[in-house]
Design a protein around this motif. Structure first.
Motif, PDB file in Angstrom:
ATOM      1  N   TYR A 154       7.552   0.876  17.782  1.00  9.22           N
ATOM      2  CA  TYR A 154       7.654  -0.339  16.644  1.00  9.22           C
ATOM      3  C   TYR A 154       7.509   0.703  15.488  1.00  9.22           C
ATOM      4  CZ  TYR A 154       6.426  -3.588  13.128  1.00  9.22           C
ATOM      5  OH  TYR A 154       6.201  -4.126  11.891  1.00  9.22           O
ATOM      6  N   ASP A 155       8.058   0.530  14.430  1.00  9.32           N
ATOM      7  CA  ASP A 155       8.113   1.279  13.299  1.00  9.32           C
ATOM      8  C   ASP A 155       8.558   0.371  11.942  1.00  9.32           C
ATOM      9  OD1 ASP A 155       7.429   4.154  13.688  1.00  9.32           O
ATOM     10  OD2 ASP A 155       9.061   3.544  14.978  1.00  9.32           O
ATOM     11  N   GLU A 156       7.567   0.585  10.875  1.00  9.16           N
ATOM     12  CA  GLU A 156       7.977  -0.130   9.695  1.00  9.16           C
ATOM     13  C   GLU A 156       9.013   0.708   8.878  1.00  9.16           C
ATOM     14  OE1 GLU A 156       5.993  -2.666   7.941  1.00  9.16           O
ATOM     15  OE2 GLU A 156       5.433  -3.110   9.970  1.00  9.16           O
ATOM     16  N   GLY A 157      10.045  -0.092   8.287  1.00 14.86           N
ATOM     17  CA  GLY A 157      11.183   0.491   7.543  1.00 14.86           C
ATOM     18  C   GLY A 157      10.711   0.984   6.158  1.00 14.86           C
ATOM     19  N   PRO A 158      11.779   1.372   5.402  1.00 10.73           N
ATOM     20  CA  PRO A 158      11.572   1.841   3.948  1.00 10.73           C
ATOM     21  C   PRO A 158      11.411   0.582   3.040  1.00 10.73           C
ATOM     22  CG  PRO A 158      13.783   2.917   4.926  1.00 10.73           C
ATOM     23  CD  PRO A 158      12.887   2.026   5.826  1.00 10.73           C
ATOM     24  N   ALA A 159      11.720  -0.675   3.465  1.00 10.76           N
ATOM     25  CA  ALA A 159      11.617  -1.822   2.640  1.00 10.76           C
ATOM     26  C   ALA A 159      10.490  -2.875   3.283  1.00 10.76           C
ATOM     27  CB  ALA A 159      12.940  -2.715   2.974  1.00 10.76           C
ATOM     28  N   SER A 160       9.409  -2.060   4.033  1.00  7.09           N
ATOM     29  CA  SER A 160       8.280  -2.772   4.557  1.00  7.09           C
ATOM     30  C   SER A 160       7.676  -3.730   3.789  1.00  7.09           C
ATOM     31  CB  SER A 160       7.280  -1.911   5.410  1.00  7.09           C
ATOM     32  OG  SER A 160       6.701  -0.936   4.443  1.00  7.09           O
ATOM     33  N   SER A 161       7.548  -3.753   2.644  1.00  6.31           N
ATOM     34  CA  SER A 161       6.866  -4.609   1.840  1.00  6.31           C
ATOM     35  C   SER A 161       7.694  -5.837   1.428  1.00  6.31           C
ATOM     36  CB  SER A 161       6.395  -3.798   0.632  1.00  6.31           C
ATOM     37  OG  SER A 161       7.480  -3.481  -0.377  1.00  6.31           O
ATOM     38  N   ALA A 162       8.817  -5.803   1.785  1.00  7.10           N
ATOM     39  CA  ALA A 162      10.163  -7.011   1.386  1.00  7.10           C
ATOM     40  C   ALA A 162       9.859  -7.925   2.559  1.00  7.10           C
ATOM     41  CB  ALA A 162      11.435  -6.445   1.258  1.00  7.10           C
TER      42      ALA A 162
ATOM     43  N   ALA B 127      15.495   7.708  19.950  1.00  5.34           N
ATOM     44  CA  ALA B 127      15.894   8.481  18.984  1.00  5.34           C
ATOM     45  C   ALA B 127      16.990   7.583  18.086  1.00  5.34           C
ATOM     46  CB  ALA B 127      16.774   9.797  19.530  1.00  5.34           C
ATOM     47  N   ARG B 128      17.682   6.787  18.726  1.00  2.28           N
ATOM     48  CA  ARG B 128      18.462   5.725  17.965  1.00  2.28           C
ATOM     49  C   ARG B 128      17.471   4.996  17.245  1.00  2.28           C
ATOM     50  NH1 ARG B 128      21.083   5.540  22.823  1.00  2.28           N
ATOM     51  NH2 ARG B 128      20.241   3.430  23.412  1.00  2.28           N
ATOM     52  N   HIS B 129      16.402   4.602  17.824  1.00  3.32           N
ATOM     53  CA  HIS B 129      15.331   3.580  17.052  1.00  3.32           C
ATOM     54  C   HIS B 129      14.755   4.507  15.872  1.00  3.32           C
ATOM     55  CE1 HIS B 129      11.931   1.093  16.412  1.00  3.32           C
ATOM     56  NE2 HIS B 129      11.274   2.226  16.486  1.00  3.32           N
ATOM     57  N   ALA B 130      14.529   5.524  15.976  1.00  4.74           N
ATOM     58  CA  ALA B 130      13.752   6.251  14.472  1.00  4.74           C
ATOM     59  C   ALA B 130      14.687   6.161  13.492  1.00  4.74           C
ATOM     60  CB  ALA B 130      13.573   7.648  15.151  1.00  4.74           C
ATOM     61  N   ARG B 131      16.171   6.502  14.063  1.00  9.28           N
ATOM     62  CA  ARG B 131      17.246   6.295  12.929  1.00  9.28           C
ATOM     63  C   ARG B 131      17.294   5.162  12.409  1.00  9.28           C
ATOM     64  NH1 ARG B 131      19.657  10.034  16.779  1.00  9.28           N
ATOM     65  NH2 ARG B 131      20.834   8.183  17.593  1.00  9.28           N
ATOM     66  N   GLN B 132      17.415   4.255  13.283  1.00  9.11           N
ATOM     67  CA  GLN B 132      17.428   2.921  12.706  1.00  9.11           C
ATOM     68  C   GLN B 132      16.340   2.329  11.863  1.00  9.11           C
ATOM     69  OE1 GLN B 132      20.006   0.840  12.972  1.00  9.11           O
ATOM     70  NE2 GLN B 132      19.116  -1.325  12.569  1.00  9.11           N
ATOM     71  N   ALA B 133      15.299   2.660  12.252  1.00 21.12           N
ATOM     72  CA  ALA B 133      13.922   2.178  11.591  1.00 21.12           C
ATOM     73  C   ALA B 133      13.976   2.782  10.022  1.00 21.12           C
ATOM     74  CB  ALA B 133      12.912   2.566  12.419  1.00 21.12           C
ATOM     75  N   ALA B 134      14.335   4.028  10.092  1.00 16.29           N
ATOM     76  CA  ALA B 134      14.336   4.670   8.648  1.00 16.29           C
ATOM     77  C   ALA B 134      15.544   4.410   7.829  1.00 16.29           C
ATOM     78  CB  ALA B 134      14.583   5.987   9.187  1.00 16.29           C
TER      79      ALA B 134
ATOM     80  N   LEU C 275       0.519  -3.022  15.196  1.00 19.80           N
ATOM     81  CA  LEU C 275       1.655  -2.708  16.124  1.00 19.80           C
ATOM     82  C   LEU C 275       2.109  -1.374  16.559  1.00 19.80           C
ATOM     83  CD1 LEU C 275       4.022  -5.778  15.413  1.00 19.80           C
ATOM     84  CD2 LEU C 275       2.523  -5.531  17.538  1.00 19.80           C
ATOM     85  N   GLY C 276       1.887  -0.452  15.512  1.00 19.10           N
ATOM     86  CA  GLY C 276       2.589   0.809  15.523  1.00 19.10           C
ATOM     87  C   GLY C 276       1.893   1.875  14.811  1.00 19.10           C
ATOM     88  N   PRO C 277       2.413   2.860  14.428  1.00 16.34           N
ATOM     89  CA  PRO C 277       3.817   3.313  14.556  1.00 16.34           C
ATOM     90  C   PRO C 277       4.266   3.880  15.641  1.00 16.34           C
ATOM     91  CG  PRO C 277       2.707   4.712  12.960  1.00 16.34           C
ATOM     92  CD  PRO C 277       1.713   3.937  13.668  1.00 16.34           C
ATOM     93  N   GLY C 278       5.536   4.135  15.871  1.00 22.16           N
ATOM     94  CA  GLY C 278       6.023   5.105  16.797  1.00 22.16           C
ATOM     95  C   GLY C 278       5.873   4.675  18.269  1.00 22.16           C
ATOM     96  N   ARG C 279       6.059   5.675  18.968  1.00 24.55           N
ATOM     97  CA  ARG C 279       6.211   5.254  20.582  1.00 24.55           C
ATOM     98  C   ARG C 279       5.062   4.928  21.143  1.00 24.55           C
ATOM     99  NH1 ARG C 279       7.654  10.244  24.610  1.00 24.55           N
ATOM    100  NH2 ARG C 279       5.550  10.269  25.787  1.00 24.55           N
ATOM    101  N   LEU C 280       4.734   4.258  21.869  1.00 23.99           N
ATOM    102  CA  LEU C 280       3.829   3.312  22.592  1.00 23.99           C
ATOM    103  C   LEU C 280       3.204   3.756  23.677  1.00 23.99           C
ATOM    104  CD1 LEU C 280       4.667  -0.229  21.407  1.00 23.99           C
ATOM    105  CD2 LEU C 280       3.422   1.187  20.247  1.00 23.99           C
ATOM    106  N   TRP C 281       3.290   5.124  24.188  1.00 26.02           N
ATOM    107  CA  TRP C 281       2.834   5.654  25.181  1.00 26.02           C
ATOM    108  C   TRP C 281       2.693   7.094  25.298  1.00 26.02           C
ATOM    109  CZ3 TRP C 281       7.969   5.075  25.430  1.00 26.02           C
ATOM    110  CH2 TRP C 281       8.735   5.869  25.632  1.00 26.02           C
TER     111      TRP C 281
END
Length: 194
Positions: A97-105, A132-139, A188-194
């Motif tokens: 789980y990761d917050e993105g650049p627009a996390s406050s919106a 790796a795809r998730h990290a790119r998407q979250a950013a 919830l996060g951030p990042g990898r959950l294990w």
């Protein structure tokens, strides 16, 4: 973290204003629900954004199974069962789980992408590629938050991304976000959950 979603597919001529009103009047009931990371009240309308169906499809990220169980076996879920019948509840184990650049919106749209883990690929390798795809998407610009989860029964990966813009940039099934209840989002996060 546990991801959970149920889909209530409605008739083609169903007045989706009924769903909007339902969320407007009841959505805030989970704004302080113990154990809930977030609930995105998702809806899609037939032919809007390419959707083949009218559908109400709330998506949950649970910080722990106690909260999820309290919801499923308590009065919260009984409201859905009473109004629409008992839907199949899909669930996945959280991977990231990761917050993105627009996390406050506030999120206005969501994209959901489901894909099988490729046959012949070690599960750990497939998950590493998905992370790796998730990290790119979250950013990506406009992302409020993004989650990645897996169903090891069906070997299916699920990604859900919340977007600040009503026209999201990501691939996958598109939904409107009618409301976001997020009492435990910070945990919830951030990042990898294990």
């Amino acid at each position: 973290m546990h991801a959970m979603q149920y889909e209530i597919t409605l008739p083609a001529d169903y007045d989706m204003e009924i769903i909007r009103e339902r969320v407007a009047t009841r959505g805030r009931l989970l704004d302080d629900f113990p154990g809930l990371g977030l609930k995105a009240y998702l809806m899609r309308e037939r032919k809007d954004g390419g959707s083949p169906v009218n559908q109400y499809a709330p998506f949950y990220l649970w910080a722990d199974p106690t909260g999820m169980n309290a919801f499923l076996w308590g009065p919260g879920f009984q409201g859905i069962v009473s109004d629409f019948g008992r839907p199949v509840v899909q669930h996945w184990t959280g991977l990231a789980y990761d917050e993105g650049p627009a996390s406050s919106a506030p999120p206005r749209a969501a994209t959901r992408h489901r894909r099988p883990l490729p046959e012949g690929t070690a599960p750990g390798d497939a998950v590493a590629d998905a992370l790796a795809r998730h990290a790119r998407q979250a950013a990506a610009d406009g992302v409020v938050a993004s989650a990645l989860a897996v169903d090891p029964r069906h070997w299916e990966l699920l990604s859900l991304t919340l977007w600040a813009d009503a026209e999201p940039a990501g691939e996958g099934e598109r939904f409107q976000v009618l409301h976001l209840s997020a009492p435990g989002r910070a945990g919830l996060g951030p990042g990898r959950l294990w």
